[in-house]
Design a protein around this motif. Structure first.
Motif, PDB file in Angstrom:
ATOM      1  N   ALA A 167       0.867  -1.177   0.000  1.00 48.21           N
ATOM      2  CA  ALA A 167       0.000   0.000   0.000  1.00 48.21           C
ATOM      3  C   ALA A 167       0.904   1.228   0.000  1.00 48.21           C
ATOM      4  O   ALA A 167       1.804   1.339   0.839  1.00 48.21           O
ATOM      5  N   VAL A 193      -7.816   3.971  -2.920  1.00 49.04           N
ATOM      6  CA  VAL A 193      -8.725   4.112  -1.779  1.00 49.04           C
ATOM      7  C   VAL A 193      -8.490   5.472  -1.126  1.00 49.04           C
ATOM      8  O   VAL A 193      -7.368   5.788  -0.737  1.00 49.04           O
ATOM      9  N   MET A 194      -9.572   6.254  -1.043  1.00 49.82           N
ATOM     10  CA  MET A 194      -9.506   7.552  -0.373  1.00 49.82           C
ATOM     11  C   MET A 194     -10.757   7.723   0.480  1.00 49.82           C
ATOM     12  O   MET A 194     -11.799   7.125   0.191  1.00 49.82           O
ATOM     13  N   ARG A 202     -15.297   2.439  -2.875  1.00 51.02           N
ATOM     14  CA  ARG A 202     -14.175   1.945  -2.079  1.00 51.02           C
ATOM     15  C   ARG A 202     -14.156   0.426  -2.030  1.00 51.02           C
ATOM     16  O   ARG A 202     -13.122  -0.208  -2.223  1.00 51.02           O
ATOM     17  N   ALA A 219      -3.342   4.869  -1.540  1.00 51.38           N
ATOM     18  CA  ALA A 219      -4.355   5.303  -0.576  1.00 51.38           C
ATOM     19  C   ALA A 219      -3.908   6.554   0.163  1.00 51.38           C
ATOM     20  O   ALA A 219      -2.724   6.899   0.196  1.00 51.38           O
ATOM     21  N   ILE A 223      -6.736   4.671   5.243  1.00 49.74           N
ATOM     22  CA  ILE A 223      -6.555   3.251   5.545  1.00 49.74           C
ATOM     23  C   ILE A 223      -6.076   3.044   6.980  1.00 49.74           C
ATOM     24  O   ILE A 223      -6.084   1.922   7.483  1.00 49.74           O
TER      25      ILE A 223
END
Length: 868
Positions: A167, A193-194, A202, A219, A223
């Motif tokens: 990530a 992913v935000m 998402r 991200a 996260i």
């Protein structure tokens, strides 16, 4: 005054199972509320509760979404949306260290101080909160939890050299998109992913990553707040962010919160830098690795007991100073800024002369700025909404709402455009979920959800189009004269390269088509295998998350998923805990293979626990200090080794010496000491018997040729060369050349006892009732009772039946089974069982032939011979 249950503060770093613990505790109570830091996390836990308790028991309440069935008992909420008028049995607040956040902290502090469950309250968060909790919530019992896995610093790495399952963390949408573009070019694609993404987008993006279709996740720090993903390495592209007020460097505890997402459960994780991020200093690295951070010394606070008697009273109550040391009043709160802006409007001040008007104004001021605009622009929108609410209709006009949604409902556009439209929709979803703001709340809630879902799907597709190069991932290198071969897998599992069929994917196995010459085969197969890998990874991911209802253990020891065999039982040291190996899947990622195999292993363990729980429990009780004493433990151990059933005569000497206490112990363990067998009745059910004999055969290494009687079959020919223990595990005892179900043998013993009662010597005759019990003709029944040790004492004369004695001779262990050659009499009323190949009982001379028989007393039952 309402009762207050115990308060527990569960503190520790990430990956300690705090949230899972709270969810489990809540589901064990009659009702519960969990306050969570993110809408995404609330949705994730809501889905888990729905899966565990059903949709009618779960409620989801966030600013933009409200699902509250009438029968709801468990409420998953963002902290701001927690229903404060409820008194649930259980209440939990997650990530309580956010009480120190300058923007949202006052809400967490208020819940920390005032929200309680009637039976239990859990406060979850970082260990840095320990001093403040001791001061503000002194009656809380503190529980420290350690991280399940190790987190290690691995140093800086270039983006192109990052390990799989990484990530990459950035702190702005622009940086996230730029990194995702670079990963697409270098590694084929990445998921994004935000926090601003809708839960639907998402989840779809995370699914791309979890399934293995992409190996990289780009991200923001969203996260770090409890979102569960299988990340092995966290790479920071920066260590500074704009927090809404200024750009600042992350604190060590914030770095630890994000880096802690590396490593799930027992799997260790690593973290480091990438891109232009400066290397971390040794002190920060040590703090993150050891989870040792400076304690929180101040919490953000704001008075929640507001005075709505007048506008000035409201403003004064909001400005009330902090009541305790360690609390710091919130500064620059958006809702207060909007209130000050609107208070300067004379018309607005006129509407606030009533308490209802003032309360409505404060509700409007608290609308979050999802659009991330300026305070003045957000205040203008708030004023327009307030004007509608204070009009004669008292609600937002349907035509106006419809126009607002129509302007943002288009699904065409790039990622930035769709994201902006989603932000607008979140504002109208918030308004639709406020009580009394619309004429038809259900309609507008459904409408805003419909628009949000459509935009979410469009955004997901746009993200995939922009950041995943599917053609690049499908291109292969094979033929020298053509390096770009288009390959794919359709919904039927057919694999094509350049439009030509080259093989088929069945379950997790790829079966190539070997048409063409050797060179073509190698080139095309190589290209096809790379096309197949993402699909196998996706299937492995689905298999790892498959519900128990989607998995089936067939009679040959294979695990079937989606109609295909994907796993197989294999011999292990423990017969009741066999190994499981995947059938195919070799082309998948090692992590995906391991997760899928673990899922199948858990399913098998669940099947064993569900259907063979009595045998597992007996095995556990045969250990030292586990519930069985002396001979009872020995008998239990021998039963476990034999598969749950044994002929009684093999245990006769031990049974005769059992004390009353030991008999009660065996009975409580589910063991029945019958007339002819010692067994566990729970194992005689068809599903349990089938699984038991399957595990026996797997342990013996011969699963496909195992003993498998048809369901409901009482008696059948004993298969040649099969061990008696295998048939006992299926619930059958060997009686001569027949295998007879144990429960029917015990019922036969009951019938024999009844038949003995009228005879002075305790003799009995075989009758139609006994034949019907076993489904056998007379000669077959005679074979069974003779094998059970009964002896014929009087041969039939004329129409009188043979008489048998219940005094049984000691039996030896059955010899190798041979099939008799003499069929039953075709005229027998049980000739339908001719396929059993049953022997006719040989003629025997009556006992004491030619002599007058001596008078004998009726035999007494031997000690310990009756059923228990």
């Amino acid at each position: 005054m309402p009762t207050q249950g115990e308060i527990t503060a569960v503190l520790g770093p990430t990956n300690t199972g705090k949230t899972h613990l709270a969810l489990t505790r809540m589901l064990g109570r009659s009702s519960g509320v969990m306050g969570l830091p993110l809408r995404l996390l609330a949705r994730e836990l809501y889905d888990r509760v729905v899966k565990a308790k059903g949709p009618g028991a779960a409620a989801l309440i966030t600013g933009e979404e409200k699902i509250v069935p009438k029968s709801a008992r468990y409420f998953l909420c963002t902290v701001e949306a927690m229903p404060l008028d409820m008194r649930p049995a259980f209440l939990a607040i997650d990530e309580i260290q956010l009480a120190a956040d300058p923007d949202r902290g006052h809400v967490f502090t208020d819940r920390l101080l005032h929200a309680r469950g009637s039976e239990e309250t859990m406060l979850l968060g970082s260990s840095t909160m320990a001093p403040m909790l001791s001061r503000l919530v002194p009656d809380a019992q503190r529980v420290e939890r350690e991280r399940f896995s190790t987190l290690t610093y691995s140093g800086p790495k270039k983006l192109g050299k990052l390990p799989r399952r990484s990530a990459i963390v950035a702190f702005s949408a622009e940086d996230v998109y730029a990194i995702a573009e670079l990963i697409r070019r270098q590694r084929g694609g990445a998921a994004v992913v935000m926090g601003a993404l809708s839960p639907r987008t998402r989840n779809a993006q995370v699914e791309l990553y979890q399934s293995g279709e992409v190996d990289y996740l780009i991200a923001t720090d969203a996260i770090g707040m409890g979102l569960n993903m299988d990340v092995d390495h966290v790479a920071f592209a920066a260590f500074s962010k704009f927090d809404g007020h200024r750009r600042r460097r992350l604190r060590p505890d914030e770095i630890g919160q994000i880096a802690g997402r590396a490593g799930r459960f027992r799997s260790d994780g690593t973290f480091g830098e990438t891109g232009d991020a400066r290397a971390l200093d040794a002190e920060t690295i040590q703090a993150v690795e050891n989870h040792e951070f400076a304690p929180v010394t101040k919490l953000t606070w704001r008075n929640s007991a507001l005075d709505f008697s007048s506008l000035e009273a409201l403003r004064n109550s909001l400005a009330r100073p902090c009541p305790a040391k360690g609390l710091e009043r919130v500064r620059g709160a958006l809702d207060e800024q909007v209130l000050e802006t609107l208070s300067a409007d004379g018309e607005v001040r006129g509407w606030t002369r009533t308490r209802g008007g003032l309360e409505t104004l404060w509700d409007v001021c608290r609308i979050p700025d999802f659009r991330k605009t300026t305070v003045d622009e957000h205040a203008r929108l708030s004023r327009q909404i307030y004007a509608y609410l204070m009009s004669r209709e008292g609600v937002l006009p349907d035509a106006w709402l419809d126009g607002q949604l129509a302007r943002v409902s288009g699904t065409a556009g790039d990622v930035a455009t769709l994201s902006q439209r989603l932000a607008h929709v979140r504002t109208w979803a918030y308004a639709a979920n406020r009580p009394g703001w619309t004429r038809d709340p259900a309609h507008w809630q459904a409408r805003t959800r419909e628009v949000e879902d459509a935009l979410s799907d469009a955004l997901h597709e746009a993200l995939m189009t922009r950041f995943i190069d599917r053609r690049t991932s499908a291109l292969v290198k094979g033929l020298r004269d053509k390096t770009d071969l288009a390959a794919g897998v359709d919904h039927r599992g057919e694999v094509t390269v350049e439009g030509h069929f080259v093989g088929r994917l069945k379950g997790l196995r790829f079966a190539p088509d070997h048409a063409g010459g050797p060179l073509a085969q190698r080139a095309v197969t190589g290209a096809a295998l790379k096309a197949v890998r993402p699909e196998i990874n996706r299937r492995l991911g689905e298999l790892a998350r498959a519900d128990a209802a989607d998995l089936e253990l067939d009679g040959d020891g294979y695990l079937v998923w989606q109609g295909e065999r994907t796993g197989k039982l294999a011999r292990s040291a423990d017969r009741l805990n066999p190994d499981v190996v995947l059938v195919g899947g070799e082309l998948g990622a090692a992590e995906a293979i391991a997760r899928a195999a673990q899922r199948l292993q858990r399913h098998v363990a669940g099947e064993v626990s569900r259907h063979l729980g009595a045998l597992v429990a007996l095995k556990n009780r045969t250990g030292a200090d586990s519930g069985l004493d002396g001979l009872a433990r020995g008998i239990g151990w021998r039963l476990v080794e034999a598969g749950g059933a044994m002929p009684r005569h093999e245990l006769a000497s031990d049974i005769a010496q059992l004390s009353a206490h030991e008999r009660r112990q065996l009975r409580s363990a589910g063991v029945r000491i019958g007339e002819h067998a010692v067994f566990l009745p729970a194992l005689l059910k068809p599903r349990a018997a089938g699984l038991n004999t399957l595990l026996h055969a797997v342990h013996a290494g011969d699963a496909e040729a195992r003993f498998r009687p048809a369901p409901g079959r009482v008696c059948l020919p004993a298969p040649q060369g099969r061990p008696a223990t295998e048939m006992a595990s299926a619930g059958y005892l060997v009686c001569g050349s027949l295998a007879v179900r144990i429960d029917m043998l015990e019922r036969l013993a009951d019938a024999v006892r009844e038949a003995r009662k009228p005879h002075p010597r305790g003799w009995f005759a075989l009758d139609d009732t006994m034949m019907a019990l076993l489904g056998l003709p007379m000669d077959g029944l005679e074979q069974v009772v003779r094998a059970l040790g009964y002896t014929r004492v009087k041969k039939a004369a004329d129409s009188t039946p043979d008489l048998w004695s219940a005094t049984r001779k000691a039996r030896s262990k059955p010899a190798d089974i041979t099939r008799p050659a003499t069929p039953p009499d075709a005229a027998s009323p049980f000739a339908r069982l001719a396929e059993l190949d049953l022997p006719r009982a040989p003629a025997r001379r009556p006992a004491n032939s030619g002599r007058k028989p001596r008078r004998k007393r009726a035999p007494r039952a031997a000690k310990g011979s009756g059923p228990t």
